[in-house]
Write a protein that holds these residues in place. Structure first.
Motif, PDB file in Angstrom:
ATOM      1  N   PRO A 101       0.837  -1.205   0.000  1.00 34.24           N
ATOM      2  CA  PRO A 101       0.000   0.000   0.000  1.00 34.24           C
ATOM      3  C   PRO A 101       0.867   1.249   0.000  1.00 34.24           C
ATOM      4  O   PRO A 101       2.080   1.179   0.241  1.00 34.24           O
ATOM      5  N   ASP A 102       0.251   2.380  -0.262  1.00 37.88           N
ATOM      6  CA  ASP A 102       0.998   3.635  -0.233  1.00 37.88           C
ATOM      7  C   ASP A 102       1.411   4.014   1.177  1.00 37.88           C
ATOM      8  O   ASP A 102       2.418   4.703   1.366  1.00 37.88           O
ATOM      9  N   ALA A 103       0.633   3.596   2.167  1.00 36.17           N
ATOM     10  CA  ALA A 103       0.974   3.859   3.560  1.00 36.17           C
ATOM     11  C   ALA A 103       0.231   2.885   4.457  1.00 36.17           C
ATOM     12  O   ALA A 103      -0.854   2.400   4.114  1.00 36.17           O
ATOM     13  N   ILE A 104       0.831   2.591   5.606  1.00 32.80           N
ATOM     14  CA  ILE A 104       0.218   1.747   6.629  1.00 32.80           C
ATOM     15  C   ILE A 104       0.143   2.555   7.921  1.00 32.80           C
ATOM     16  O   ILE A 104       1.113   3.214   8.303  1.00 32.80           O
ATOM     17  N   VAL A 105      -0.990   2.486   8.584  1.00 36.98           N
ATOM     18  CA  VAL A 105      -1.142   3.092   9.907  1.00 36.98           C
ATOM     19  C   VAL A 105      -1.682   2.015  10.838  1.00 36.98           C
ATOM     20  O   VAL A 105      -2.724   1.415  10.556  1.00 36.98           O
ATOM     21  N   ASP A 106      -0.960   1.737  11.928  1.00 32.74           N
ATOM     22  CA  ASP A 106      -1.497   0.811  12.917  1.00 32.74           C
ATOM     23  C   ASP A 106      -1.982   1.591  14.137  1.00 32.74           C
ATOM     24  O   ASP A 106      -1.480   2.675  14.441  1.00 32.74           O
ATOM     25  N   ASP A 128       9.047  11.448   8.816  1.00 29.34           N
ATOM     26  CA  ASP A 128       8.683  12.612   9.636  1.00 29.34           C
ATOM     27  C   ASP A 128       7.524  13.401   9.044  1.00 29.34           C
ATOM     28  O   ASP A 128       6.655  13.891   9.765  1.00 29.34           O
ATOM     29  N   ALA A 129       7.493  13.544   7.727  1.00 32.68           N
ATOM     30  CA  ALA A 129       6.419  14.306   7.090  1.00 32.68           C
ATOM     31  C   ALA A 129       5.075  13.610   7.278  1.00 32.68           C
ATOM     32  O   ALA A 129       4.051  14.270   7.504  1.00 32.68           O
ATOM     33  N   PHE A 130       5.074  12.292   7.192  1.00 32.35           N
ATOM     34  CA  PHE A 130       3.834  11.540   7.387  1.00 32.35           C
ATOM     35  C   PHE A 130       3.365  11.650   8.832  1.00 32.35           C
ATOM     36  O   PHE A 130       2.172  11.813   9.105  1.00 32.35           O
ATOM     37  N   ARG A 131       4.312  11.568   9.760  1.00 28.51           N
ATOM     38  CA  ARG A 131       3.963  11.737  11.175  1.00 28.51           C
ATOM     39  C   ARG A 131       3.344  13.104  11.419  1.00 28.51           C
ATOM     40  O   ARG A 131       2.322  13.220  12.105  1.00 28.51           O
ATOM     41  N   THR A 132       3.905  14.145  10.839  1.00 31.34           N
ATOM     42  CA  THR A 132       3.360  15.497  10.978  1.00 31.34           C
ATOM     43  C   THR A 132       1.960  15.584  10.396  1.00 31.34           C
ATOM     44  O   THR A 132       1.061  16.203  10.983  1.00 31.34           O
ATOM     45  N   ALA A 133       1.754  14.951   9.238  1.00 28.32           N
ATOM     46  CA  ALA A 133       0.441  14.982   8.594  1.00 28.32           C
ATOM     47  C   ALA A 133      -0.616  14.330   9.470  1.00 28.32           C
ATOM     48  O   ALA A 133      -1.760  14.808   9.559  1.00 28.32           O
ATOM     49  N   ILE A 134      -0.247  13.251  10.150  1.00 29.31           N
ATOM     50  CA  ILE A 134      -1.196  12.565  11.028  1.00 29.31           C
ATOM     51  C   ILE A 134      -1.527  13.425  12.239  1.00 29.31           C
ATOM     52  O   ILE A 134      -2.696  13.547  12.635  1.00 29.31           O
ATOM     53  N   VAL A 135      -0.518  14.035  12.832  1.00 27.31           N
ATOM     54  CA  VAL A 135      -0.751  14.904  13.993  1.00 27.31           C
ATOM     55  C   VAL A 135      -1.662  16.067  13.598  1.00 27.31           C
ATOM     56  O   VAL A 135      -2.572  16.440  14.353  1.00 27.31           O
ATOM     57  N   GLY A 186     -13.784   5.407  21.232  1.00 30.87           N
ATOM     58  CA  GLY A 186     -13.650   5.420  19.770  1.00 30.87           C
ATOM     59  C   GLY A 186     -12.443   6.210  19.315  1.00 30.87           C
ATOM     60  O   GLY A 186     -12.396   6.677  18.165  1.00 30.87           O
ATOM     61  N   SER A 187     -11.458   6.354  20.176  1.00 38.09           N
ATOM     62  CA  SER A 187     -10.252   7.109  19.837  1.00 38.09           C
ATOM     63  C   SER A 187      -9.584   6.558  18.579  1.00 38.09           C
ATOM     64  O   SER A 187      -9.440   5.346  18.413  1.00 38.09           O
ATOM     65  N   GLY A 188      -9.168   7.454  17.704  1.00 38.99           N
ATOM     66  CA  GLY A 188      -8.462   7.093  16.486  1.00 38.99           C
ATOM     67  C   GLY A 188      -9.341   7.014  15.256  1.00 38.99           C
ATOM     68  O   GLY A 188      -8.848   7.178  14.133  1.00 38.99           O
ATOM     69  N   VAL A 189     -10.644   6.794  15.426  1.00 41.28           N
ATOM     70  CA  VAL A 189     -11.530   6.626  14.270  1.00 41.28           C
ATOM     71  C   VAL A 189     -11.528   7.873  13.397  1.00 41.28           C
ATOM     72  O   VAL A 189     -11.348   7.806  12.174  1.00 41.28           O
ATOM     73  N   ARG A 190     -11.725   9.033  14.010  1.00 40.70           N
ATOM     74  CA  ARG A 190     -11.843  10.260  13.221  1.00 40.70           C
ATOM     75  C   ARG A 190     -10.533  10.623  12.537  1.00 40.70           C
ATOM     76  O   ARG A 190     -10.526  11.152  11.416  1.00 40.70           O
ATOM     77  N   THR A 191      -9.412  10.326  13.179  1.00 40.80           N
ATOM     78  CA  THR A 191      -8.119  10.592  12.550  1.00 40.80           C
ATOM     79  C   THR A 191      -7.915   9.714  11.325  1.00 40.80           C
ATOM     80  O   THR A 191      -7.478  10.185  10.268  1.00 40.80           O
ATOM     81  N   LEU A 192      -8.251   8.425  11.439  1.00 40.99           N
ATOM     82  CA  LEU A 192      -8.104   7.517  10.298  1.00 40.99           C
ATOM     83  C   LEU A 192      -9.000   7.931   9.139  1.00 40.99           C
ATOM     84  O   LEU A 192      -8.576   7.924   7.973  1.00 40.99           O
ATOM     85  N   VAL A 193     -10.247   8.285   9.450  1.00 40.33           N
ATOM     86  CA  VAL A 193     -11.168   8.696   8.393  1.00 40.33           C
ATOM     87  C   VAL A 193     -10.672   9.976   7.729  1.00 40.33           C
ATOM     88  O   VAL A 193     -10.738  10.115   6.501  1.00 40.33           O
ATOM     89  N   ARG A 194     -10.156  10.902   8.528  1.00 37.34           N
ATOM     90  CA  ARG A 194      -9.639  12.144   7.942  1.00 37.34           C
ATOM     91  C   ARG A 194      -8.432  11.867   7.052  1.00 37.34           C
ATOM     92  O   ARG A 194      -8.282  12.487   5.980  1.00 37.34           O
ATOM     93  N   ARG A 224      -5.589  11.518  27.730  1.00 32.96           N
ATOM     94  CA  ARG A 224      -6.381  12.086  26.645  1.00 32.96           C
ATOM     95  C   ARG A 224      -5.615  12.300  25.341  1.00 32.96           C
ATOM     96  O   ARG A 224      -6.170  12.791  24.368  1.00 32.96           O
ATOM     97  N   THR A 225      -4.341  11.943  25.323  1.00 39.14           N
ATOM     98  CA  THR A 225      -3.498  12.209  24.153  1.00 39.14           C
ATOM     99  C   THR A 225      -2.839  10.921  23.678  1.00 39.14           C
ATOM    100  O   THR A 225      -2.297  10.169  24.492  1.00 39.14           O
ATOM    101  N   PHE A 226      -2.903  10.653  22.378  1.00 42.20           N
ATOM    102  CA  PHE A 226      -2.197   9.472  21.875  1.00 42.20           C
ATOM    103  C   PHE A 226      -0.890   9.869  21.217  1.00 42.20           C
ATOM    104  O   PHE A 226      -0.731  10.988  20.708  1.00 42.20           O
ATOM    105  N   GLY A 227       0.059   8.950  21.235  1.00 35.59           N
ATOM    106  CA  GLY A 227       1.368   9.185  20.643  1.00 35.59           C
ATOM    107  C   GLY A 227       1.406   8.733  19.206  1.00 35.59           C
ATOM    108  O   GLY A 227       0.745   7.764  18.824  1.00 35.59           O
ATOM    109  N   VAL A 228       2.170   9.447  18.382  1.00 30.81           N
ATOM    110  CA  VAL A 228       2.304   9.117  16.962  1.00 30.81           C
ATOM    111  C   VAL A 228       3.776   8.913  16.635  1.00 30.81           C
ATOM    112  O   VAL A 228       4.591   9.815  16.837  1.00 30.81           O
ATOM    113  N   MET A 229       4.120   7.739  16.155  1.00 29.45           N
ATOM    114  CA  MET A 229       5.469   7.423  15.698  1.00 29.45           C
ATOM    115  C   MET A 229       5.409   7.047  14.227  1.00 29.45           C
ATOM    116  O   MET A 229       4.373   6.567  13.753  1.00 29.45           O
TER     117      MET A 229
END
Length: 507
Positions: free
Chosen positions: A370-375, A399-406, A488-496, A390-395
């Motif tokens: 795939p073009d990208a994988i997010v677990d 680096d650009a992809f990590r920034t885009a997710i945040v 339901g943490s993470g759902v809205r970020t994945l959909v976005r 209340r905050t999840f960590g992103v690794m």
């Protein structure tokens, strides 16, 4: 399930149990927000003063109730705090609207209908209010057999929300509300899964839920049972599930669009109950471990939401499902597992099981290039210690992809924080008997887990890891549109992320 409509009706003549208005925190006291003009007029322009007399300040999440004035068919006014009043010529943020709508919907639980007269500057605001109201109205009552509380009040969520100031004939408004409805229904389904007791949601049962939803929404589904996992060599998933009478599963959900140019893979940790295995968790740490499948619930909800929204992107979801139990057949500390990738892992702690099931699913996802994988996973207590509840960590390995997710997470109202993957921590996972161990240095444990997962991502594939151990399950009181229990943490970020990819706005 709460219904939602856009309404052009005037507030005084609308039949409802309550009218919801916004109040902000101004420099000199509470300020009535746009949308409540008719009510303010009925109070001769003194509504802000009345609210202040009742103790309202406009602070975020604050709820103040007062009788509706003469001439209004609704008997009750609910003023909900929006936080600080915006700067001149600025609008209320989407997150402020979501939180206010959520707090109001929760305060009106059991009511048949409420009219929301919160400030709507555009269609995006309508979507934010709709999203907040539908998420705030959520309740999990499947295991409660009494229909009323001790005071005789009806239980259950608010029945209907009418958004005043909405434009039902405007395509943008209609689309915003339809998006909010589809998104929140799937997010609330994820909450239901997280809240379901583990005696009713084992890996097989979770897979069955996914199969039903996939059939309903035109998603291709493939379920790998124990035999298929054994034949395929999924040593990580099998090793974690070996101690349970309920066999493990790997579920693949494939949503495709004929015009898609990109392919995203989402991988979710689905430990339907985590006892810690032979490395048994101490007393006080087992009671909420039904929530250890929150990552898989988020991935499942995101794939279904993408299908319902018809996004022009291919999305594959991988649900790595197992129950981690201690028994005579359970994996022991010191055992070596051969993973689906072919690498061997020495298991030093059976309570570090999430990374083992994710490793197999990550490699399976990588095979499709795939073009990208997010677990997404409730992976480490170390991340909770670092970032709180209340905050999840992103690794990520980019680096650009990590920034885009945040940035995407911030846009949708999910607090996150970028975390590093320090190379020096890899050495701590060296094993004298296997390719690597499932444990490394104790300090920086959340980062160590991310480095372990990176070992099972295919070469050249952009990858990110969301550790949602903190925000996935709320053990405190509800706030904003967030209930107690599964969030339901993470759902809205994945959909976005899927939306941005479909639009060509994610590199």
């Amino acid at each position: 399930m709460t219904a939602l409509t856009l309404s052009t009706a005037a507030a005084p003549g609308l039949r409802a149990d309550a009218i919801v208005i916004g109040v902000a925190k101004g420099a000199k006291g509470p300020v009535v927000a746009p949308g409540a003009e008719a009510l303010d007029k009925a109070y001769d322009g003194r509504l802000a003063g009345v609210l202040e007399t009742l103790g309202a300040s406009g602070g975020e999440g604050e709820v103040t109730k007062l009788p509706a004035p003469t001439g209004f068919k609704a008997p009750l006014v609910v003023a909900v705090g929006l936080g600080a009043e915006p700067e001149k010529d600025a609008e209320y943020s989407a997150e402020a609207l979501r939180k206010a709508a959520g707090a109001a919907a929760r305060a009106l639980a059991g009511s048949k209908k409420a009219a929301f007269a919160l400030p709507l500057a555009d269609a995006a605001d309508a979507g934010a209010v709709a999203e907040g109201a539908l998420l705030g109205a959520y309740s999990f009552d499947a295991y409660k057999d009494n229909a009323k509380d001790a005071k005789g009040n009806a239980k259950g969520p608010l029945g209907e929300v009418a958004l005043l100031g909405g434009k039902p004939r405007d395509k943008a408004y209609k689309a915003a509300v339809e998006r909010a409805t589809a998104l929140t229904e799937e997010l609330n389904r994820a909450r239901d899964l997280v809240n379901t007791p583990p005696n009713d949601l084992n890996p097989e049962a979770f897979a069955a839920v996914a199969q039903v939803a996939a059939k309903e929404h035109g998603i291709k589904v493939q379920v790998f049972d124990e035999k298929a996992l054994q034949k395929g060599g999924y040593g990580g998933i099998l090793g974690v599930g070996a101690g349970s009478a309920a066999g493990p599963r790997l579920v693949k959900l494939s949503y495709t669009h004929s015009k898609a140019k990109k392919h995203l893979a989402f991988v979710g940790k689905g430990i339907t109950y985590d006892s810690g295995g032979i490395s048994l968790k101490p007393a006080g740490h087992n009671e909420t471990m039904k929530c250890d499948m929150s990552g898989a619930a988020a991935v499942f909800a995101a794939v279904v939401a993408a299908a319902r929204l018809g996004l022009e992107v291919n999305v594959t979801g991988w649900l790595a499902l197992a129950e981690n139990m201690p028994s005579g057949s359970a994996t022991r500390p010191g055992d070596v597992l051969r993973m689906y990738s072919g690498k061997t892992v020495e298991v030093l702690n059976t309570d570090a099981e999430g990374r083992l099931v994710l490793a197999d699913a990550l490699w399976a996802a990588s095979e499709e290039k795939p073009d990208a994988i997010v677990d997404v996973a409730t992976l480490t207590g170390a991340m909770v210690l670092a970032l709180g509840n209340r905050t999840f960590g992103v690794m990520a390995n980019d680096d650009a992809f990590r920034t885009a997710i945040v940035e995407a997470a911030e846009e949708v109202g999910e607090p996150s924080w970028p975390m590093p993957l320090p190379e020096h921590l890899r050495k701590g996972m060296d094993s004298p008997t296997a390719d690597l161990a499932n444990m490394g240095e104790r300090m920086g444990g959340g980062l160590v887990a991310g480095i372990f997962l990176r070992e099972f991502v295919g070469e050249g594939i952009t990858w990110a890891h969301l550790d949602i151990a903190g925000p996935a399950f709320n053990e405190q009181g509800p706030f904003g549109y967030t209930p107690k229990g599964g969030t339901g943490s993470g759902v809205r970020t994945l959909v976005r992320l899927a939306e941005l990819t479909a639009a060509g706005d994610l590199g």
